[in-house]
Design an enzyme around this catalytic site. Structure first.
Site, PDB file in Angstrom:
ATOM      1  N   ARG A  55       0.940  -1.019   0.132  1.00  0.00           N
ATOM      2  CA  ARG A  55      -0.025   0.028   0.009  1.00  0.00           C
ATOM      3  C   ARG A  55       0.727   1.470  -0.087  1.00  0.00           C
ATOM      4  O   ARG A  55       0.696   2.156  -0.736  1.00  0.00           O
ATOM      5  CB  ARG A  55      -0.982   0.087   1.312  1.00  0.00           C
ATOM      6  CG  ARG A  55      -2.064   1.233   1.347  1.00  0.00           C
ATOM      7  CD  ARG A  55      -3.140   0.878   0.145  1.00  0.00           C
ATOM      8  NE  ARG A  55      -2.787   1.378  -1.132  1.00  0.00           N
ATOM      9  CZ  ARG A  55      -3.233   1.057  -2.197  1.00  0.00           C
ATOM     10  NH1 ARG A  55      -3.975   0.101  -2.275  1.00  0.00           N
ATOM     11  NH2 ARG A  55      -2.912   1.733  -3.303  1.00  0.00           N
TER      12      ARG A  55
ATOM     13  N   LYS B 157       1.994  24.405  -3.392  1.00  0.00           N
ATOM     14  CA  LYS B 157       0.741  23.950  -2.904  1.00  0.00           C
ATOM     15  C   LYS B 157       0.842  22.371  -3.131  1.00  0.00           C
ATOM     16  O   LYS B 157       0.516  21.717  -3.977  1.00  0.00           O
ATOM     17  CB  LYS B 157      -0.481  24.352  -3.896  1.00  0.00           C
ATOM     18  CG  LYS B 157      -0.705  25.717  -3.724  1.00  0.00           C
ATOM     19  CD  LYS B 157      -1.823  26.392  -4.666  1.00  0.00           C
ATOM     20  CE  LYS B 157      -2.116  27.643  -4.526  1.00  0.00           C
ATOM     21  NZ  LYS B 157      -3.061  28.189  -5.244  1.00  0.00           N
TER      22      LYS B 157
ATOM     23  N   LYS C   9       3.777  38.927  -2.113  1.00  0.00           N
ATOM     24  CA  LYS C   9       2.434  38.864  -2.575  1.00  0.00           C
ATOM     25  C   LYS C   9       1.535  39.931  -2.188  1.00  0.00           C
ATOM     26  O   LYS C   9       2.011  40.824  -1.491  1.00  0.00           O
ATOM     27  CB  LYS C   9       1.796  37.212  -2.544  1.00  0.00           C
ATOM     28  CG  LYS C   9       2.884  36.317  -2.580  1.00  0.00           C
ATOM     29  CD  LYS C   9       2.314  34.990  -2.559  1.00  0.00           C
ATOM     30  CE  LYS C   9       1.334  34.766  -3.852  1.00  0.00           C
ATOM     31  NZ  LYS C   9       0.865  33.325  -4.101  1.00  0.00           N
TER      32      LYS C   9
ATOM     33  N   GLU D 255       4.402  39.910  -6.775  1.00  0.00           N
ATOM     34  CA  GLU D 255       3.057  39.856  -7.527  1.00  0.00           C
ATOM     35  C   GLU D 255       2.251  41.137  -7.639  1.00  0.00           C
ATOM     36  O   GLU D 255       2.211  41.894  -6.847  1.00  0.00           O
ATOM     37  CB  GLU D 255       2.365  38.741  -6.669  1.00  0.00           C
ATOM     38  CG  GLU D 255       1.148  38.419  -7.035  1.00  0.00           C
ATOM     39  CD  GLU D 255       0.027  37.572  -5.953  1.00  0.00           C
ATOM     40  OE1 GLU D 255      -0.067  36.450  -6.193  1.00  0.00           O
ATOM     41  OE2 GLU D 255      -0.369  38.093  -5.097  1.00  0.00           O
TER      42      GLU D 255
ATOM     43  N   ASP E  76      -0.884  38.114 -11.525  1.00  0.00           N
ATOM     44  CA  ASP E  76      -1.858  37.445 -10.600  1.00  0.00           C
ATOM     45  C   ASP E  76      -3.403  37.368 -11.195  1.00  0.00           C
ATOM     46  O   ASP E  76      -3.764  38.438 -11.019  1.00  0.00           O
ATOM     47  CB  ASP E  76      -1.851  37.371  -9.575  1.00  0.00           C
ATOM     48  CG  ASP E  76      -2.384  36.246  -8.694  1.00  0.00           C
ATOM     49  OD1 ASP E  76      -2.513  35.022  -8.890  1.00  0.00           O
ATOM     50  OD2 ASP E  76      -3.394  36.533  -7.762  1.00  0.00           O
TER      51      ASP E  76
END
Length: 305
Positions: free
Chosen positions: A117, A152, A184, A219, A240
């Site tokens: 597994r 992410k 950002k 950004e 963005d």
């Protein structure tokens, strides 16, 4: 040398032969996985399978794809039992058709079943990422755009997921928050205190504190932010959630003064149009955060004993 710098040296870009992962971090991931999955062994196999039984099994592809995690699959098997033999039939980064035999495993049946597994979970996820990445890369061929991942990633698995992106022909963005400056929208909002007129001044002050080798990216989410950011001499400007028309206009406005990255609203249906705007980089969170495991199976061919 940090873990991520080891990766950046060990993993060569593109789907070239010889892609490798450093053994130490992979072993740590596998040890954690087995501590979670079999903290006191596999009581089912211990109950049902004779200790002397041996098994031969094949890792089969039930759908086409791009392989990533072949060596992780092997290491997962052999960490459980060095007596397990694993023959890798397809290399990381290679494409395969449905029905392809990817690896052959033989050894003590209890050990093979215990490892099954964890080994499958990792190679299925990594191959799904490589396959998805290859699709994005194919759709942008003939443009200057480079497909990259983002942060992410699954906590604890970033090293494997970034490797999978490379197996699919993509590139890697910064490995962690420690690797590069990426200011950002929330950073800019706090930094300027609601006074956008000070943006260039504050970015220049920040850049003056950096070492000359540290990459500086900012950004923006509006066209009118581009010139003030460029005036600070940034290395990369991230556009963005711009429309494709705005991206093309942004590329023209930057005019080679910085690298241009497109981010947001990137999917398999939009990426070709985004690449055609002339951006240098397209970062795609979906490469890692929304993939479904590729359908690979470990099928026992023979059990003896």
């Amino acid at each position: 040398m940090t873990e991520h710098s080891v990766i950046d040296q060990a993993v060569r870009p593109g789907r070239a032969p010889g892609l490798t992962l450093p053994a130490g971090p992979v072993r740590e991931i596998l040890e954690r996985a087995y501590a979670e999955d079999a903290p006191a062994g596999d009581i089912t196999s211990q109950l049902l399978i004779p200790a002397a039984a041996r098994a031969t099994a094949v890792l089969n592809a039930r759908v086409p794809g791009v392989l990533s995690g072949a060596t992780v699959f092997r290491d997962a098997m052999q960490l459980v039992d060095p007596g397990i033999s694993v023959e890798l039939l397809v290399a990381d980064g290679a494409t395969f058709d449905a029905g392809t035999h990817l690896a052959r495993v033989s050894g003590p049946a209890r050990s093979v079943l215990l490892a099954e597994r964890v080994a499958l979970n990792l190679v299925q996820r990594m191959s799904a990422i490589a396959t998805r990445t290859a699709e994005f890369v194919q759709l942008t061929r003939g443009t200057r755009a480079r497909i990259t991942d983002t942060r992410k990633t699954t906590p604890g698995l970033r090293i494997l997921e970034r490797f999978a992106v490379r197996c699919g022909g993509g590139a890697n963005h910064r490995y962690s928050l420690s690797d590069a400056v990426l200011a950002k929208d929330n950073h800019l909002a706090v930094m300027t205190g609601g006074d956008p007129a000070r943006l260039t001044e504050l970015l220049l002050e920040a850049r003056a504190q950096l070492g000359h080798t540290t990459h500086f990216e900012v950004e923006v989410d509006r066209m009118d932010q581009i010139e003030p950011v460029l005036a600070a001499g940034v290395d990369t400007i991230m556009l963005d959630n711009f429309s494709t028309e705005e991206l093309a206009a942004g590329v023209a406005l930057v005019a080679g003064r910085a690298r241009v990255e497109a981010s947001g609203n990137v999917n398999i249906h939009t990426v070709a149009e985004i690449a055609a705007t002339g951006v240098d980089v397209i970062s795609v969170g979906a490469l890692t955060h929304t993939v479904a495991a590729l359908d690979l199976g470990l099928d026992v061919e023979l059990t003896v004993g």
